[in-house]
Motif scaffolding. Sequence first.
Motif, PDB file in Angstrom:
ATOM      1  N   ARG A  12       0.816  -1.213   0.000  1.00 57.46           N
ATOM      2  CA  ARG A  12       0.000   0.000   0.000  1.00 57.46           C
ATOM      3  C   ARG A  12       0.847   1.260   0.000  1.00 57.46           C
ATOM      4  O   ARG A  12       0.422   2.285  -0.536  1.00 57.46           O
ATOM      5  N   GLN A  13       2.006   1.208   0.597  1.00 57.82           N
ATOM      6  CA  GLN A  13       2.835   2.404   0.727  1.00 57.82           C
ATOM      7  C   GLN A  13       3.926   2.508  -0.331  1.00 57.82           C
ATOM      8  O   GLN A  13       4.568   3.547  -0.420  1.00 57.82           O
ATOM      9  N   MET A  14       4.151   1.451  -1.102  1.00 61.68           N
ATOM     10  CA  MET A  14       5.255   1.525  -2.053  1.00 61.68           C
ATOM     11  C   MET A  14       4.910   0.909  -3.405  1.00 61.68           C
ATOM     12  O   MET A  14       4.791   1.631  -4.401  1.00 61.68           O
ATOM     13  N   PHE A  15       4.739  -0.403  -3.474  1.00 59.26           N
ATOM     14  CA  PHE A  15       4.614  -1.051  -4.783  1.00 59.26           C
ATOM     15  C   PHE A  15       3.370  -0.589  -5.546  1.00 59.26           C
ATOM     16  O   PHE A  15       3.431  -0.334  -6.750  1.00 59.26           O
ATOM     17  N   GLY A  16       2.236  -0.477  -4.863  1.00 64.03           N
ATOM     18  CA  GLY A  16       1.026  -0.012  -5.538  1.00 64.03           C
ATOM     19  C   GLY A  16       1.161   1.412  -6.031  1.00 64.03           C
ATOM     20  O   GLY A  16       0.710   1.760  -7.130  1.00 64.03           O
ATOM     21  N   VAL A  17       1.795   2.268  -5.221  1.00 62.53           N
ATOM     22  CA  VAL A  17       2.021   3.662  -5.616  1.00 62.53           C
ATOM     23  C   VAL A  17       2.917   3.727  -6.852  1.00 62.53           C
ATOM     24  O   VAL A  17       2.623   4.455  -7.812  1.00 62.53           O
ATOM     25  N   LEU A  18       4.000   2.963  -6.844  1.00 57.01           N
ATOM     26  CA  LEU A  18       4.938   2.989  -7.963  1.00 57.01           C
ATOM     27  C   LEU A  18       4.289   2.454  -9.241  1.00 57.01           C
ATOM     28  O   LEU A  18       4.535   2.975 -10.335  1.00 57.01           O
ATOM     29  N   PRO A  57      -1.935  -4.413  -9.317  1.00 55.98           N
ATOM     30  CA  PRO A  57      -0.761  -4.153  -8.472  1.00 55.98           C
ATOM     31  C   PRO A  57      -0.550  -5.196  -7.372  1.00 55.98           C
ATOM     32  O   PRO A  57       0.592  -5.567  -7.083  1.00 55.98           O
ATOM     33  N   ALA A  58      -1.637  -5.669  -6.758  1.00 57.78           N
ATOM     34  CA  ALA A  58      -1.494  -6.671  -5.692  1.00 57.78           C
ATOM     35  C   ALA A  58      -0.849  -7.937  -6.224  1.00 57.78           C
ATOM     36  O   ALA A  58       0.004  -8.548  -5.555  1.00 57.78           O
ATOM     37  N   ARG A  59      -1.225  -8.332  -7.418  1.00 56.20           N
ATOM     38  CA  ARG A  59      -0.668  -9.562  -8.003  1.00 56.20           C
ATOM     39  C   ARG A  59       0.770  -9.358  -8.475  1.00 56.20           C
ATOM     40  O   ARG A  59       1.579 -10.291  -8.406  1.00 56.20           O
ATOM     41  N   VAL A 108      -1.243 -10.602  -1.278  1.00 52.86           N
ATOM     42  CA  VAL A 108       0.078 -10.091  -0.913  1.00 52.86           C
ATOM     43  C   VAL A 108       0.653 -10.841   0.286  1.00 52.86           C
ATOM     44  O   VAL A 108       1.817 -11.273   0.281  1.00 52.86           O
ATOM     45  N   ILE A 109      -0.157 -11.018   1.330  1.00 53.16           N
ATOM     46  CA  ILE A 109       0.335 -11.659   2.551  1.00 53.16           C
ATOM     47  C   ILE A 109       0.608 -13.139   2.316  1.00 53.16           C
ATOM     48  O   ILE A 109       1.615 -13.681   2.795  1.00 53.16           O
ATOM     49  N   ALA A 110      -0.260 -13.811   1.569  1.00 57.17           N
ATOM     50  CA  ALA A 110      -0.046 -15.236   1.298  1.00 57.17           C
ATOM     51  C   ALA A 110       1.238 -15.448   0.509  1.00 57.17           C
ATOM     52  O   ALA A 110       2.044 -16.340   0.828  1.00 57.17           O
ATOM     53  N   ALA A 111       1.451 -14.642  -0.521  1.00 55.86           N
ATOM     54  CA  ALA A 111       2.682 -14.776  -1.302  1.00 55.86           C
ATOM     55  C   ALA A 111       3.906 -14.438  -0.463  1.00 55.86           C
ATOM     56  O   ALA A 111       4.941 -15.112  -0.548  1.00 55.86           O
TER      57      ALA A 111
END
Length: 305
Positions: A147-153, A202-204, A238-241
């Motif tokens: 939420r704070q990095m990968f999705g934003v990027l 983004p989550a995937r 995200v958490i499972a992976a």
Amino acid sequence: MAFFSLLAAVALEHLRPLRQPLAHYRHYGRFTHWLERRFNAGEASHGAIAWALAMLPLLAGVWLVYAALSGIAPLLDWAWNVAVLYVTLGFKYYSDDAERIARLLREDDLDAARAALAAWRGGDASQFSADEVARVTIEQTVAASHRQMFGVLFWFAVLAPFGPVGAVLFRAASILDRRWAGSGGLFGLFARRAFGAIDWLPARLTALTYAIAGNFEEATYCWRTQAESWPEPGEGVVIAAGAGAMGVKLGQSLTVGGETVWRPEIGTGPTPDADCIDSAVSMIWRGLVIWLVAGLLVVVAGWVA
């Protein structure tokens, strides 16, 4: 231009991370609270109107500033990209919290670790065992990195022609989802569905990043078989992976307020400890390097073409 904006913002956020409380998030939070008070009559349509009012003026303002600065000088619109990315990113101050909790657990200061975790995630952590503190900290770290990095990027890169609009879109949608999800009636339904749509890809990609940065086979197995059991579908992916990539068990029941709160078991392997918190942070930084290298390859390919 977009890649170098991203690189500069990531470097700045790493060297001079923002610290809580964040003034711009507090102001936006007050605004969303005001909208909820004015529009929440328990209907989904009211939530959709409030979501549009919270989102569209913000995105339009960010784009108008970018367009105006582009007309003056290219360096100014680059600086605007960096500035907006800097205030929408924020994983470093969360990773610092995670590392502090790990240090407190290694020092056997369980009460301080509980207090630090409660201050970070909210809620009651006063009865958590050391194992529970480690588990929840890793879950929070992995989810925050998305939420704070990968999705934003991701959304910044996708909507790069519009400046930093994509970064603001993702962060604002994430905030509205979190703030309005528990609203009475159907008011928060549109915010939840909107963020679910914005966050689906983004989550995937974040989950795939964890798989590449850790144990690929276990990460993809947990992603396929366990993600749907998590209450929030995107966060579950995200958490499972992340749990599979690290080879640890997350989720499981917690003791809150003297009662046992059931949660699904996520991941494989042993229960994590303090050292696993540091491993989670390291995995996330490896994932960031993967994204930056991929972005650099795209830039070089563009130059060659």
